[in-house]
Design a protein around this motif. Structure first.
Motif, PDB file in Angstrom:
ATOM      1  N   THR A   1      43.143  45.804  43.096  1.00  0.00           N
ATOM      2  CA  THR A   1      43.782  46.895  43.431  1.00  0.00           C
ATOM      3  C   THR A   1      45.080  47.685  43.593  1.00  0.00           C
ATOM      4  O   THR A   1      45.609  47.431  43.952  1.00  0.00           O
ATOM      5  N   GLY A   2      45.705  45.433  43.765  1.00  0.00           N
ATOM      6  CA  GLY A   2      46.981  45.921  43.195  1.00  0.00           C
ATOM      7  C   GLY A   2      48.164  45.640  44.784  1.00  0.00           C
ATOM      8  O   GLY A   2      47.345  46.088  45.518  1.00  0.00           O
ATOM      9  N   TYR A   3      49.553  45.643  45.044  1.00  0.00           N
ATOM     10  CA  TYR A   3      50.049  46.069  45.631  1.00  0.00           C
ATOM     11  C   TYR A   3      50.126  48.137  46.364  1.00  0.00           C
ATOM     12  O   TYR A   3      49.885  48.314  45.272  1.00  0.00           O
ATOM     13  N   PRO A   4      50.338  48.275  47.242  1.00  0.00           N
ATOM     14  CA  PRO A   4      50.215  47.224  48.603  1.00  0.00           C
ATOM     15  C   PRO A   4      48.930  47.149  48.836  1.00  0.00           C
ATOM     16  O   PRO A   4      49.361  47.027  50.039  1.00  0.00           O
ATOM     17  N   GLU A   5      47.718  48.271  48.457  1.00  0.00           N
ATOM     18  CA  GLU A   5      46.431  48.244  49.441  1.00  0.00           C
ATOM     19  C   GLU A   5      45.530  46.686  49.533  1.00  0.00           C
ATOM     20  O   GLU A   5      44.953  46.385  50.091  1.00  0.00           O
ATOM     21  N   GLY A   6      46.128  45.698  48.283  1.00  0.00           N
ATOM     22  CA  GLY A   6      45.643  44.612  48.398  1.00  0.00           C
ATOM     23  C   GLY A   6      45.643  43.922  49.132  1.00  0.00           C
ATOM     24  O   GLY A   6      44.994  42.504  49.635  1.00  0.00           O
ATOM     25  N   LEU A   7      46.922  44.187  49.513  1.00  0.00           N
ATOM     26  CA  LEU A   7      47.192  43.315  50.875  1.00  0.00           C
ATOM     27  C   LEU A   7      47.173  42.476  52.419  1.00  0.00           C
ATOM     28  O   LEU A   7      46.781  41.865  53.069  1.00  0.00           O
ATOM     29  N   GLU A   8      46.078  44.395  52.641  1.00  0.00           N
ATOM     30  CA  GLU A   8      45.753  44.521  54.045  1.00  0.00           C
ATOM     31  C   GLU A   8      44.170  43.435  53.666  1.00  0.00           C
ATOM     32  O   GLU A   8      44.218  42.613  54.707  1.00  0.00           O
ATOM     33  N   PRO A   9      43.619  43.485  52.680  1.00  0.00           N
ATOM     34  CA  PRO A   9      42.297  41.673  52.870  1.00  0.00           C
ATOM     35  C   PRO A   9      43.096  40.675  52.660  1.00  0.00           C
ATOM     36  O   PRO A   9      42.068  39.183  52.862  1.00  0.00           O
ATOM     37  N   LEU A  10      44.781  40.779  51.955  1.00  0.00           N
ATOM     38  CA  LEU A  10      44.646  39.237  52.033  1.00  0.00           C
ATOM     39  C   LEU A  10      45.267  38.943  53.240  1.00  0.00           C
ATOM     40  O   LEU A  10      44.595  37.640  53.656  1.00  0.00           O
ATOM     41  N   CYS A  11      45.419  39.912  54.232  1.00  0.00           N
ATOM     42  CA  CYS A  11      46.363  39.575  55.406  1.00  0.00           C
ATOM     43  C   CYS A  11      45.110  38.839  56.583  1.00  0.00           C
ATOM     44  O   CYS A  11      45.162  38.073  56.535  1.00  0.00           O
ATOM     45  N   GLU A  12      43.988  40.259  56.084  1.00  0.00           N
ATOM     46  CA  GLU A  12      42.619  39.442  56.839  1.00  0.00           C
ATOM     47  C   GLU A  12      42.041  38.283  56.400  1.00  0.00           C
ATOM     48  O   GLU A  12      41.976  37.623  57.504  1.00  0.00           O
ATOM     49  N   ALA A  13      42.270  37.544  55.276  1.00  0.00           N
ATOM     50  CA  ALA A  13      42.074  36.303  54.913  1.00  0.00           C
ATOM     51  C   ALA A  13      43.370  35.162  55.696  1.00  0.00           C
ATOM     52  O   ALA A  13      42.440  33.839  55.817  1.00  0.00           O
ATOM     53  N   ILE A  14      43.770  35.527  56.062  1.00  0.00           N
ATOM     54  CA  ILE A  14      45.254  34.981  55.672  1.00  0.00           C
ATOM     55  C   ILE A  14      44.028  34.159  57.445  1.00  0.00           C
ATOM     56  O   ILE A  14      44.654  33.262  57.552  1.00  0.00           O
ATOM     57  N   ILE A  15      44.200  35.009  58.391  1.00  0.00           N
ATOM     58  CA  ILE A  15      43.756  35.301  59.770  1.00  0.00           C
ATOM     59  C   ILE A  15      42.619  34.488  59.927  1.00  0.00           C
ATOM     60  O   ILE A  15      42.000  33.288  60.840  1.00  0.00           O
ATOM     61  N   TYR A  16      41.852  34.541  59.244  1.00  0.00           N
ATOM     62  CA  TYR A  16      40.726  34.296  59.313  1.00  0.00           C
ATOM     63  C   TYR A  16      40.879  32.859  58.859  1.00  0.00           C
ATOM     64  O   TYR A  16      40.033  31.706  59.295  1.00  0.00           O
ATOM     65  N   VAL A  17      41.703  32.229  57.634  1.00  0.00           N
ATOM     66  CA  VAL A  17      42.033  30.896  57.321  1.00  0.00           C
ATOM     67  C   VAL A  17      42.842  29.611  58.441  1.00  0.00           C
ATOM     68  O   VAL A  17      41.841  28.811  58.258  1.00  0.00           O
ATOM     69  N   CYS A  18      43.502  30.696  59.234  1.00  0.00           N
ATOM     70  CA  CYS A  18      44.253  30.174  60.089  1.00  0.00           C
ATOM     71  C   CYS A  18      43.220  30.124  61.535  1.00  0.00           C
ATOM     72  O   CYS A  18      43.545  28.556  61.718  1.00  0.00           O
ATOM     73  N   GLU A  19      42.643  30.598  61.535  1.00  0.00           N
ATOM     74  CA  GLU A  19      42.195  30.593  62.792  1.00  0.00           C
ATOM     75  C   GLU A  19      40.329  30.143  63.109  1.00  0.00           C
ATOM     76  O   GLU A  19      39.633  29.365  63.738  1.00  0.00           O
ATOM     77  N   ALA A  20      40.024  29.360  61.012  1.00  0.00           N
ATOM     78  CA  ALA A  20      39.285  29.138  61.414  1.00  0.00           C
ATOM     79  C   ALA A  20      39.187  27.318  61.681  1.00  0.00           C
ATOM     80  O   ALA A  20      40.013  26.452  61.877  1.00  0.00           O
TER      81      ALA A  20
END
Length: 437
Positions: A323-342
Motif C-alpha cells: 500500500t505504501g505511504y501514508p496508508e501503510g503507516l497505520e498497520p505498521l504502528c499497530e505492529a509496533i504497539i503489539y511487539v512492545c506490549e508482548a
C-alpha cells in the motif's frame, strides 16, 4: 552508425539510466558477490560457457545490464523477450530460430526473458524441452522469488544468482561518473551538484540505481541555468526530483534514533517506540527499514513468548510494501504497539546461537542416528536399522521419548522456555509429555 540518426538524436532521447548502462564487466556496478574476478559467473561469461540461469533481485540492481553484457561478450546469438508481452508463439519462434542457429552455424542462442516470473505453466512448458536439450541458454530476470513464483521444472534446470540492493557508495559513485561523462552522461552540462543533494539521492533511492539516475537527470534538466550558464542543483532540487524529503538529521543522529527505536521495542515502551519510528519517518527514513527491524525484533526479543508477534510484524511489513505511504503507516504502528506490549523472551536467539556453535565445532563422526535415516534407497542393513524408529502417532498423546540428536550431542539443550507468555504453556506441554513416559 544509423544513417537516419546522424546527430545522435535517438541515443540522446534515451533515459540516463539506459545511456549509462555498462557494456562490460569492468564497468558493471555492484554485485561483487557474483561478478568478482574469481567468481563462477564471471569465469563462465569470459569463457563463453554460461549455462541457463535466473537473475533474481530488486529493481535497478543490474539484472538486465548483466544480461546485456553477456550478449556483448558471448559469441552466440541473443534473443530478448518480455514475459508480460510474449506468448507461446513467440517462445516457439525463438526456439526454432535457436535450433536453426545451432544446426546451420554452430552458434548457441541466449534467450533473455524479462519478468520471467510472469510466465504461466503453458508458456514454461513450451520452453522446457529447449532448455533440457541445450537448444537455448535461458537467462531469466525477475524481482520475485523464483522458487515460489516460477515453474519448478524451469527453476531446477537453472542456476539462481541473487542480486542485492546497491550500496549508497555504489550509487553515489555511479552518479558522479554520469555527471562527468560527456558522451553518455550529463558531462555536457555545467552542473554544480551540492554534495548533500548527491548524498540525498543516493540514500533515498533504496539501492535502486535506475531510480537514482532518473532523479539525477530530472534534477539537472529542470534546474534553470544561472547567468554564467552553470546549473546549480541544491538539496531542495534533489528532494523534488526524487519526491522524498531529506533526512532532517545527520547520519550519526539517524543511527541514534534507529538504536533508540530498537531498544524501546525491547524495553516494552510503545510510546517511545512510536515516537522514534515517526521521528525517523518524518526525517526521511524509508518506513520499510522500520518494518524490517520490527520483524527481526519480534523473533529476537519476543520469540516463543508470543509467536504471533512475528506474524503481526510480517503482516505489517507486507501491507506497507503493497500500500505504501501514508496508508501503510497505520498497520505498521499497530505492529509496533503489539511487539512492545508482548511478553519478552530471547530464548530463540540463545537456542539459535548455541545450536550454531555446536554445528560448527562438534565433530559428528557417526552422524544421524540409524533409525532416523532415510531408508527409501538404503541397503538391507540400513532398512533393518531404521526399523527401530518409533512413530510418535502410534503412542498416547502423539509423543514417545526417543533420541534424535547424534550421540555426541544427545544431552545438549538449546531451547529452555521461560515462565512468560506462551513459553509458560510450552513448559506445561513438556511436563505433560513427561507424564506420558
Amino acid at each position: 552508425m544509423d544513417l537516419f540518426d546522424l546527430n545522435g538524436n535517438e541515443n540522446g532521447a534515451k533515459p540516463l539510466a539506459e545511456r549509462m548502462r555498462a557494456n562490460n564487466l569492468n564497468d558493471f556496478i555492484g554485485q561483487k558477490h557474483i561478478v568478482a574476478e574469481s567468481s563462477l559467473l564471471r569465469r563462465a561469461i569470459s569463457l563463453d560457457r554460461l549455462g541457463s540461469c535466473i537473475f533474481w533481485g530488486p529493481p535497478g540492481t543490474g539484472k538486465t545490464t548483466l544480461a546485456h553484457i553477456i550478449s556483448q561478450t558471448t559469441h552466440g546469438e541473443f534473443i530478448k523477450l518480455n514475459a508480460v508481452q510474449a506468448g507461446v508463439a513467440d517462445v516457439k519462434r525463438a526456439v526454432e530460430e535457436a535450433r536453426n542457429n545451432l544446426k546451420m552455424y554452430g552458434k548457441r542462442t541466449y534467450l533473455m526473458l524479462d519478468e520471467c516470473h510472469r510466465f504461466n505453466k503453458t508458456q514454461s512448458d513450451s520452453l522446457l524441452p529447449a532448455i533440457e536439450q541445450g537448444t537455448i541458454i535461458f537467462i531469466g530476470s525477475t524481482t520475485e522469488n523464483p522458487y515460489a513464483s516460477m515453474t519448478p521444472a524451469i527453476v531446477s534446470r537453472c542456476r539462481i544468482f541473487e542480486f542485492k540492493r546497491l550500496s549508497e557508495e555504489d550509487i553515489r559513485g555511479a552518479m558522479e561518473k554520469a555527471l562527468k561523462d560527456k558522451r553518455k552522461g550529463l558531462g555536457g552540462y555545467a552542473v554544480e551538484m551540492a554534495p548533500e543533494a548527491l548524498e540525498h539521492i543516493a540514500r533515498v533511492s533504496g539501492g535502486d540505481l535506475r531510480t537514482a539516475y532518473n532523479a539525477l537527470e530530472l534534477a539537472v534538466l529542470t534546474t534553470p541555468p544561472a547567468a554564467d550558464g552553470s546549473i546549480k542543483v541544491t538539496l531542495a532540487d534533489a528532494e523534488q526530483s526524487i519526491q522524498k524529503k531529506a533526512l532532517s538529521y545527520n547520519e550519526d543522529a539517524y543511527y541514534d534514533y534507529l538504536s533508540a527505536f530498537c531498544k524501546s521495542l525491547r524495553g516494552s515502551d510503545s510510546n517511545a517506540a512510536l515516537y522514534y519510528a515517526m521521528r525517523l519517518v518524518e526525517g526521511g527514513c524509508d518506513p520499510m527499514m522500520i518494518a524490517r527491524r520490527l520483524s527481526i525484533h519480534a523473533a529476537e526479543d519476543i520469540g516463543m513468548a508470543d509467536p504471533n508477534a512475528l506474524n503481526v510484524a510480517a503482516s505489517a511489513m507486507y501491507i506497507f510494501e503493497k500500500t505504501g505511504y501514508p496508508e501503510g503507516l497505520e498497520p505498521l504502528c499497530e505492529a509496533i504497539i503489539y511487539v512492545c506490549e508482548a511478553p519478552k523472551s530471547n530464548t530463540v536467539e540463545i537456542a539459535m546461537n548455541a545450536a550454531k556453535k555446536d554445528a560448527r565445532e562438534v565433530r559428528d563422526d557417526e552422524g544421524v542416528p540409524p533409525y532416523l535415516k532415510d531408508n527409501a534407497f538404503g541397503d538391507k542393513q540400513t532398512k533393518a536399522q531404521s526399523a527401530g524408529y518409533k512413530y510418535p502417532h502410534n503412542y498416547a498423546g502423539g509423543y514417545v521419548e526417543q533420541q534424535y540428536l547424534p550421540d555426541k550431542l544427545k544431552d545438549a539443550i538449546y531451547y529452555t522456555p521461560t515462565d512468560y507468555g506462551f513459553e509458560k504453556t510450552v513448559k506445561e506441554i513438556r511436563r505433560n509429555k513427561g507424564k506420558l513416559k
